[in-house]
Design a protein around this motif. Structure first.
Motif: not given
Length: 101
Positions: A29-37, A72-77
């Motif tokens: 879900g996190e990967i999907t949300d990040y990709t969409k954003r 956003d990438y740092v937050s995602h990671a």
């Protein structure tokens, strides 16, 4: 004695898989949300670049995109790191009692 140990192993494995499944779904879900954003942000940035009336404005749009993408990438990671740590904990939680023995 062997049957009891075998049953305990099966129970631990089932509980481990349940926990791992939940955390794996959260990771997906996190990967999907990040990709969409990321896609939406890139699309908006491209629209803004095409609408820029000057080189300064285009540079400003690109700089803002780079800053936001980095944050956003740092937050995602960071979120993924926490989720993977949780995955390891969930996977081995049911087996902790075996280690204690």
């Amino acid at each position: 004695m062997v049957q009891k140990t075998s049953d305990a192993n099966v129970d631990a494995t089932v509980h481990s898989l349940e926990g791992v499944t939940k955390v794996t779904q959260a990771i997906a879900g996190e990967i999907t949300d990040y990709t969409k954003r990321s896609f939406e942000s890139g699309t908006k940035t491209m629209e803004n670049l095409l609408g820029a009336r000057s080189l300064d404005k285009a540079f400003e749009v690109q700089s803002e995109y780079a800053r936001a993408a980095y944050e956003d990438y740092v937050s995602h990671a960071s979120k993924l790191g926490q989720l993977y740590t949780g995955l390891a904990k969930e996977a081995f939680k049911p087996y902790q009692s075996f280690v204690a023995k």
